[in-house]
Design a protein around this motif. Structure first.
Motif, short mmCIF file in Angstrom:
data_model
loop_
_atom_site.label_atom_id
_atom_site.label_comp_id
_atom_site.label_asym_id
_atom_site.label_seq_id
_atom_site.Cartn_x
_atom_site.Cartn_y
_atom_site.Cartn_z
N ASP A 12 8.01 -2.09 -4.07
CA ASP A 12 7.99 -3.06 -5.16
C ASP A 12 7.60 -4.44 -4.64
O ASP A 12 8.14 -4.92 -3.63
CB ASP A 12 9.38 -3.13 -5.81
CG ASP A 12 9.44 -4.14 -6.92
OD1 ASP A 12 8.89 -3.87 -8.00
OD2 ASP A 12 10.05 -5.21 -6.72
N LYS B 89 0.82 -1.21 0.00
CA LYS B 89 0.00 0.00 0.00
C LYS B 89 0.86 1.26 0.00
O LYS B 89 0.49 2.30 -0.56
CB LYS B 89 -0.91 -0.01 1.23
CG LYS B 89 -2.02 1.03 1.20
CD LYS B 89 -2.89 0.92 2.46
CE LYS B 89 -3.65 -0.38 2.49
NZ LYS B 89 -4.57 -0.47 3.66
N TYR C 220 12.08 5.06 -1.26
CA TYR C 220 11.08 4.63 -0.29
C TYR C 220 11.36 5.31 1.05
O TYR C 220 12.29 4.94 1.78
CB TYR C 220 11.11 3.11 -0.10
CG TYR C 220 10.82 2.33 -1.34
CD1 TYR C 220 9.82 2.72 -2.23
CD2 TYR C 220 11.53 1.17 -1.64
CE1 TYR C 220 9.55 2.01 -3.38
CE2 TYR C 220 11.26 0.43 -2.78
CZ TYR C 220 10.27 0.85 -3.65
OH TYR C 220 10.00 0.14 -4.78
N GLY D 68 3.62 1.55 -1.58
CA GLY D 68 4.29 1.67 -2.87
C GLY D 68 5.56 0.87 -3.03
O GLY D 68 6.27 1.03 -4.03
#
Length: 426
Positions: free
Chosen positions: A132, A128, A198, A130
């Protein structure tokens, strides 16, 4: 002739996809029919005597403890604590995943159980945010393998029983290798998250929130302290510690957190019984298998053969690692230890390797087998709980396997990583 029959029968049965435990038993039966060293009654005798052992009792109890922790909300509270303190770091949730796996490993002793318990909680959240998908699933599968290295460890119990090595010393030897692998994975997570942007949680650190999460999880956090502290303080044996772990996990889930109603409890016990039954069949048949190869002096022949290849300890250690890595791709941890430990341990001790050091080398190799196809049980567990095809996980697993192999070489050729804590006990 007996040894050759044993080997050929086992290979053929495994190729035919016969379950490992059954394959070991049937191969042993064929070998006994060819030779006259033992009677066929030795197989059912092995099924009984192999399970009639106090140390072996630790296996079903640790399996039950892991299932109760997952069902009773203990694992989720550990995750909340780790997220509060480390969630703001770059790649915070990935780092938290590794830390939770390390913590869960200090109670469950099982790789697949760690993947199932932690993966169910973190995979949806990471996707959720994002991350990978290949990276997420590979991370959970790999971090779960720490479950058999950080003590307590079911494979270490099996190795100790099958070779007569102190289980407590093996547990002590597993601490630093487990931390080495855990922090290696954390370093890779940070680098990967930095490279792909991230970020961690944007919420500022809140002391009150951190304290609240820690206080809520206090009973879960002291679980490993009670279990491992009790073992090393001499208050109870590893088997008794497993019983304490199961009872404590039940008390936490049912009475403290109240998330383990009778329906969930029965389901958790059913899962544990299924896993235990499979393990015990493998254990019994592998005991008969091991008895035959010992009588036929196969370990001695393997030792002499490897010594003819080279008398260099480095070359022999590399050969042992290569054999174990290949076996780990095709055979589950329990039968691999029961079959290979009696064969390879004499080779290892002949070049001056301590049985505890060799035990950790073997367990680490087979932990890598959890994430290498075609067996790769952790890969299948991650695939199942995320409802994703295996190809997705395989795209991201290569980097993690490389990290694990580097750590394996360090554990193999720097004995102090394993032996430092056990030597303090002497």
């Amino acid at each position: 002739m007996v040894g050759l029959t044993l080997l050929i029968a086992l290979i053929v049965l495994l190729i035919l996809n016969v379950p490992v435990g059954i394959a070991l038993g049937v191969a042993s039966m064929f070998a006994l029919m060819v030779g006259d060293t033992l009677s066929l009654t030795s197989i059912p005798q092995a099924l009984i005597t192999s399970c009639d052992s106090f140390p072996i009792l630790a296996i079903p109890l640790f399996i039950l403890a892991g299932d109760l922790m997952g069902a009773g909300g203990v694992s989720r509270r550990i995750l909340d604590v780790c997220n509060v303190f480390f969630g703001r770091i770059t790649g915070g949730l990935a780092i938290v995943t590794v830390l939770v796996c390390m913590f869960f490993a200090a109670v469950s002793g099982s790789g697949p159980a760690t993947v199932a318990a932690v993966g169910t909680m973190v995979i949806p959240t990471m996707l959720k945010l994002g991350y990978d998908k290949s990276f997420v699933l590979a991370l959970v599968a790999c971090a779960g393998s720490i479950g058999v290295i950080i003590p307590p460890s079911i494979p270490m119990v099996i190795f100790g029983v099958s070779t007569g090595t102190s289980v407590t010393s093996l547990f002590m030897g597993g601490f630093l290798p487990g931390l080495l692998i855990g922090f290696s994975l954390i370093g890779y997570c940070y680098w990967f998250a930095k490279k792909h942007g991230y970020t961690g949680s944007k919420e500022p650190f809140d002391g009150k929130k951190a304290w609240a999460a820690t206080w809520e999880a206090k009973w879960a956090l002291i679980n490993p302290v009670i279990i491992l502290g009790g073992i090393y303080a001499g208050l109870f044996t590893p088997t008794e510690a497993a019983a304490v772990a199961a009872i404590y996990a039940y008390v936490c889930g049912a009475f403290i957190y109240r998330e383990l109603p009778p329906k969930k409890l029965i389901k958790a016990i059913g899962t544990s019984c299924s896993t235990t039954a499979t393990t015990m069949v493998i254990l019994g048949c592998a005991t008969a298998f091991t008895k035959i190869i010992t009588i036929e002096q196969i370990p001695t022949m393997v030792t002499q053969m490897m010594m003819t290849v080279s008398d260099s300890p480095i070359v022999i250690l590399l050969l042992i690692n290569l054999i174990l890595l290949i076996v780990g791709c095709f055979m589950d941890t329990t039968p691999a230890i029961l079959v290979l430990a009696p064969i390879l341990l004499p080779v290892a001790t002949s070049i001056g390797l301590d049985p505890i050091h060799f035990g950790l080398i073997m367990v680490t190799n087979l932990a890598i087998g959890f994430i290498t196809p075609p067996l790769g049980i952790n890969l299948f567990v991650a695939s199942r709980i995320s409802d994703s095809p295996m190809e997705v996980i395989l795209k991201g697993i290569v980097a993690f396997i490389i990290i694990m192999l580097i750590d394996l070489m360090l554990i193999t050729f720097i004995p102090e990583i394993v032996m430092f804590l056990p030597n303090l006990m002497k």
